[in-house]
Design an enzyme around this catalytic site. Structure first.
Site, PDB file in Angstrom:
ATOM      1  N   HIS A  75       0.956  -1.304  -0.015  1.00  0.00           N
ATOM      2  CA  HIS A  75      -0.148   0.143  -0.083  1.00  0.00           C
ATOM      3  C   HIS A  75       0.846   1.239   0.016  1.00  0.00           C
ATOM      4  CE1 HIS A  75      -3.464  -2.520   0.390  1.00  0.00           C
ATOM      5  NE2 HIS A  75      -3.034  -2.910   1.562  1.00  0.00           N
TER       6      HIS A  75
ATOM      7  N   ASP B  46      -4.904  -7.847  -3.610  1.00  0.00           N
ATOM      8  CA  ASP B  46      -5.136  -7.827  -2.065  1.00  0.00           C
ATOM      9  C   ASP B  46      -6.334  -8.564  -1.737  1.00  0.00           C
ATOM     10  OD1 ASP B  46      -4.724  -7.081   0.613  1.00  0.00           O
ATOM     11  OD2 ASP B  46      -4.935  -4.929   0.065  1.00  0.00           O
TER      12      ASP B  46
HETATM   13 ZN   LIG Z   1      -3.291  -7.116   2.641  1.00  0.00          ZN
END
Ligand SMILES: [Zn+2]
Length: 464
Positions: free
Chosen positions: A283, A334
């Site tokens: 991220h 993800d």
């Molecule tokens: Zn994750």
């Protein structure tokens, strides 16, 4: 390397760097590429050469996956909510999984990935134990289910075995105890994490099986106190293995980290020795200028998951600034709100455009390199992600005559890669070769014959 000799002739191929080439004859011996020769006319092909119509790419690496999140696709879109309310729903699914049901779900999810051109998955795995945190008879039973799932779906996997010890950080910096479902994630101490991971049985290079390698992960500064990070970092150094961590996905994580430690999450990881060329931060959305310099200076990879970051209202990360500072970029799906690496790639550039009001931060080749070479490298497969002699024989072929790509892509080699990256989808992937073996042909998975049925059968019981 020996093995069955196979030959393909790619109408067009992007080899992992440089320009798209036409008429590329690709030869493999078993799982390894032997020769790659552009400009070969169809009339000059050896007998038995298989034709690949469209644009062939190296294998795509999905560098950040939580396979069980796939069960939540579409069911968390009612009402408003936040990242934190989504997490509650995710915990409900986590609470129901068993080794058998997780094997069935992950096999179907990895099969969906293969259909999308993914040849290697980085599974950020933290659902280790039975209900209440009671270990299974084999404490790695869940991890082994994921390894088996990847084998059955034909993918390579890096099992990023994740240390997860505390329930979170409160806004005042207090370390919160584990919630009941989180007990399944925790080994209680990092030493116990290391003992369990040792029992996975990898060799001195972290190899678990021909298709599987081991890596380590620190879930986040929310879930692992800094004084518990050392055994995880030391394990990754000992095996030369990848080390991944969620980083600064939400502003609340940064605020709690500063309250608890007087440091941003990036500074906490740096202080624990957890940044470096084998490290990947996932991220990296809410960073200070100093954080970006720290990550770039350490050559840590940044794994961006732009579709998940959009679905969870995380924000738009500083991709261009990270790349300029020296971070390789990789891509992950993800939460699997969507499994489409071509979309993840273009969203990196489109996010920058929306944020900056300017175009042209990342070209198609840079975005494809994030999906291919950089993705594999951050998962500890540096020999994959390019179509060159000596590389792993992964080939992903995207048809250019689909409704989405017909037009410019079929007219010119120069525009084919840009068309695929900026307009192609997972549904345009027609063929996938993984380690020299056909896994997807004509859009059909050869090992999991009915992927939608497998997904439905695995997910329904988890939501009922
Ligand atoms: Zn994750």
């Amino acid at each position: 390397m020996t093995g069955e000799i196979r030959r393909w002739h790619a109408e067009l191929a992007w080899l992992g760097a440089g320009q798209v080439q036409a008429g590329v004859l690709i030869e493999a011996a078993g799982p390894v590429l032997r020769t790659v020769t552009p400009g070969v006319a169809p009339g000059a092909l050896p007998p038995g050469t298989q034709r690949l119509a469209g644009l062939t790419l190296p294998g795509l690496a999905n560098a950040h996956s939580h396979a069980f999140h796939r069960a939540l696709r579409g069911v968390t879109e009612q009402g408003q909510g936040t990242f934190w309310t989504w997490r509650e729903r995710m915990y409900q699914v986590a609470g129901r999984l068993t080794p058998d049901s997780y094997l069935a779900l992950a096999r179907a999810v990895y099969a969906e990935m293969a259909l999308a051109g993914v040849t290697c998955v980085g599974e950020f795995h933290y659902l280790h134990h039975g209900p209440g945190g009671v270990p299974y008879a084999d404490p790695n039973e869940m991890g082994r289910a994921l390894l088996a799932a990847a084998a059955q779906a034909g993918l390579r996997i890096t099992l990023l075995d994740t240390c997860y010890l505390s329930g979170g950080l409160a806004s005042d910096g207090r370390v919160e105890p584990l919630a009941p479902v989180q007990r399944r994630f925790s080994d209680r101490t990092a030493e116990r994490w290391a003992e369990r991971v040792a029992a996975l049985g990898c060799d001195e290079h972290g190899v678990l099986a021909p298709h599987a390698r081991a890596g380590a992960a620190i879930h986040s500064v929310r879930a692992v106190p800094p004084d518990q990070m050392h055994p995880v970092v030391a394990w990754s150094h000992g095996f030369g293995a990848p080390l991944h961590a969620h980083l600064s996905e939400q502003p609340a994580e940064n605020e709690a980290s500063v309250a608890a430690y007087g440091l941003t999450p990036a500074q906490v990881l740096d202080g624990a020795g957890a940044l470096g060329p084998r490290s990947t931060v996932v991220h990296a959305t809410h960073l200070t200028r100093q954080d970006i310099e720290l990550l770039g200076g350490s050559r840590s990879c940044a794994c961006l998951c732009p579709s998940t970051e959009a679905f969870l209202a995380d924000g738009i990360g500083p991709a261009a600034a990270l790349a300029a500072a020296g971070c390789p970029l990789s891509l992950g799906s993800d939460s699997h709100a969507v499994v489409d690496l071509l979309m993840e790639a273009r969203l990196v550039e489109l996010g920058e455009r929306l944020h900056s009001g300017e175009r042209g931060h990342f070209g198609a080749a840079a975005l494809a390199a994030a999906a291919c070479g950089a993705g594999h490298a951050c998962l500890g497969w540096p020999e994959a992600g390019e179509v060159v002699p000596g590389a792993v024989a992964d080939l992903v072929t995207v048809r250019l005559d689909t409704p989405r790509l017909a037009g410019a892509a079929t007219a010119s080699a120069a525009s084919a890669l840009a068309s695929v990256i900026f307009a192609g989808t997972a549904a345009d992937v027609s063929g996938v070769v993984i380690g020299g073996r056909d896994v997807v042909r004509d859009g059909q998975h050869l090992l999991v014959p009915d992927v939608p049925a497998a997904l439905s059968a695995a997910i329904r019981p988890l939501l009922s």
